[in-house]
Design an enzyme around this catalytic site. Sequence first.
Site, mmCIF file in Angstrom:
data_model
loop_
_atom_site.group_PDB
_atom_site.id
_atom_site.type_symbol
_atom_site.label_atom_id
_atom_site.label_comp_id
_atom_site.label_asym_id
_atom_site.label_seq_id
_atom_site.Cartn_x
_atom_site.Cartn_y
_atom_site.Cartn_z
ATOM 1 N N GLU A 1 -5.630 -20.549 28.826
ATOM 2 C CA GLU A 1 -5.762 -22.005 28.817
ATOM 3 C C GLU A 1 -4.431 -22.739 28.977
ATOM 4 O O GLU A 1 -3.953 -23.419 28.044
ATOM 5 C CB GLU A 1 -6.476 -22.452 27.540
ATOM 6 C CG GLU A 1 -7.878 -21.889 27.414
ATOM 7 C CD GLU A 1 -8.650 -22.405 26.189
ATOM 8 O OE1 GLU A 1 -8.052 -23.099 25.352
ATOM 9 O OE2 GLU A 1 -9.853 -22.115 26.094
ATOM 10 N N GLU B 1 -14.547 -17.199 27.445
ATOM 11 C CA GLU B 1 -14.810 -17.846 26.151
ATOM 12 C C GLU B 1 -15.963 -18.809 26.307
ATOM 13 O O GLU B 1 -16.011 -19.603 27.251
ATOM 14 C CB GLU B 1 -13.616 -18.663 25.650
ATOM 15 C CG GLU B 1 -12.510 -17.870 25.036
ATOM 16 C CD GLU B 1 -11.377 -18.749 24.511
ATOM 17 O OE1 GLU B 1 -11.647 -19.900 24.088
ATOM 18 O OE2 GLU B 1 -10.238 -18.280 24.548
HETATM 19 O O1 IFM Z 1 -10.055 -21.464 19.249
HETATM 20 C C1 IFM Z 1 -9.876 -21.854 20.576
HETATM 21 C C2 IFM Z 1 -9.170 -20.776 21.361
HETATM 22 O O2 IFM Z 1 -7.937 -20.455 20.802
HETATM 23 C C3 IFM Z 1 -8.938 -21.230 22.782
HETATM 24 N N1 IFM Z 1 -10.131 -21.736 23.380
HETATM 25 C C4 IFM Z 1 -10.908 -22.679 22.634
HETATM 26 C C5 IFM Z 1 -11.192 -22.155 21.246
HETATM 27 C C6 IFM Z 1 -12.029 -23.170 20.453
HETATM 28 O O3 IFM Z 1 -11.334 -24.373 20.338
#
Ligand code: IFM
Length: 437
Positions: A166, A350
Amino acid sequence: MLPPRSDFPADFTFGAATSAYQIEGSAQGGAGPSHWDTFAATPGNIIDNSNGSRACDHLNLWPQDLDLICDAGFDAYRFSTSWARVMPDGVTVNPEGLDFYDRLVDGMLERGLKPFLTYHHWDLPAALADKGGWQNRDVAAQFADLCTTIHDRLGDRIASAATLNEPWCMAWLSHFLGHHAPGLRDIRAASRAMHHVLLAHSTAMQSLRAAGAKNLGIVLNFETQHPADDSDGARRAADVQDAIYNQWFIRAIMGQGYPEAALEGIGPHLPDRWQDDMATIAQPLDWLGVNYYTRHLNAPAPGLWPNARDVPGPLPKTQMDWEIRPEGLSEFLVRLKTDHTGDLPLYVTENGMAHAEGDLVTADTGRVQFIADHLRACKSAMDQGVDLRGFFYWSLLDNYEWGWGYGPRFGLVHVDYDTMARTPKDSWHAFRRMLTA
Ligand code: IFM
């Protein structure tokens, strides 16, 4: 109920994801301070003034955490290495840190889990932050050194590796919006970080390829940006946020250049001769990781660029007030294929929700519904021709949710932060039924 595994190809990868700072315990094992430790030490930056010093104590409890992944029937574990643990001062190797990841990877293989490594998930050593961190061009070469050091030790057993997690959060959320370390609200710092994270990714890709690494990618986050109403101002606000959030990174990586709507505000603050880096930034990928959680509604905010503000939407929300919109996931997967990635394999690296149902720690039927709806969105994208290879739930455990502290509960497994006891929730059992049927 989750859809049956037979809805997906036999070689489709199901996994659970975590990151180092959020679960390991940053004060143990010879790790140095990261900019998250220092950001968290500043009153008001974290809702509950907590930090990741103990987190879920995964550094010690990792065997039972791997057992939980394996017992649920997952094929893979997506984890990250901590830069501040591997190189406490940003450059010098801490053997204890590398030994830990070596044992962890062996532990995955012993349990039949494929290791999906992310080299960096935000725990930049404070010593490098002191020198400007992501604002400093030198970070690109330093990050490449980190990656090759870790690859030399683990690369023979890794199924897949991502450079960064990210970059929007690493650059924009952290240097423009000020919500994440280093907590800046500065367009020049943010613009430089927006460019340097990509330079770091691509420099590392070159070094890793030269070292023989295979199956390399990057993990980007995407969030739907809709206009809050039918006005031209709202449409412009959504377009500029879409350019910053959903186009900046993928366009540059795919050799399509930075989007005009974002360059309008960021361009004047980019490093000199940034154009000379664009060919380097467009390193070929073997796969792209897609993180998807929610959508935003944008209204105009007259004044300063980007002239946009978030307004609350009408959809059902998670514990963190994020709107739940599963169709956004299939829309992004199809849009990526059509506009940017073509036939490149994609993974949902994710997807998940912060959720708590009353006092019973194991009750999370709302999460089961969320996962079912998003798995159907994956299936819909695949039916539309997207080469989607896997889905990773965020997160295996309840953990440190950055600026939100320990309140939001994303886990398939409940963590009692006093005793560190792990208790599988309904959602863990739902995955187990689906994956071991
Ligand atoms: O917890 C985070 C993660 O570290 C990165 N992506 C989003 C998740 C939820 O906010």
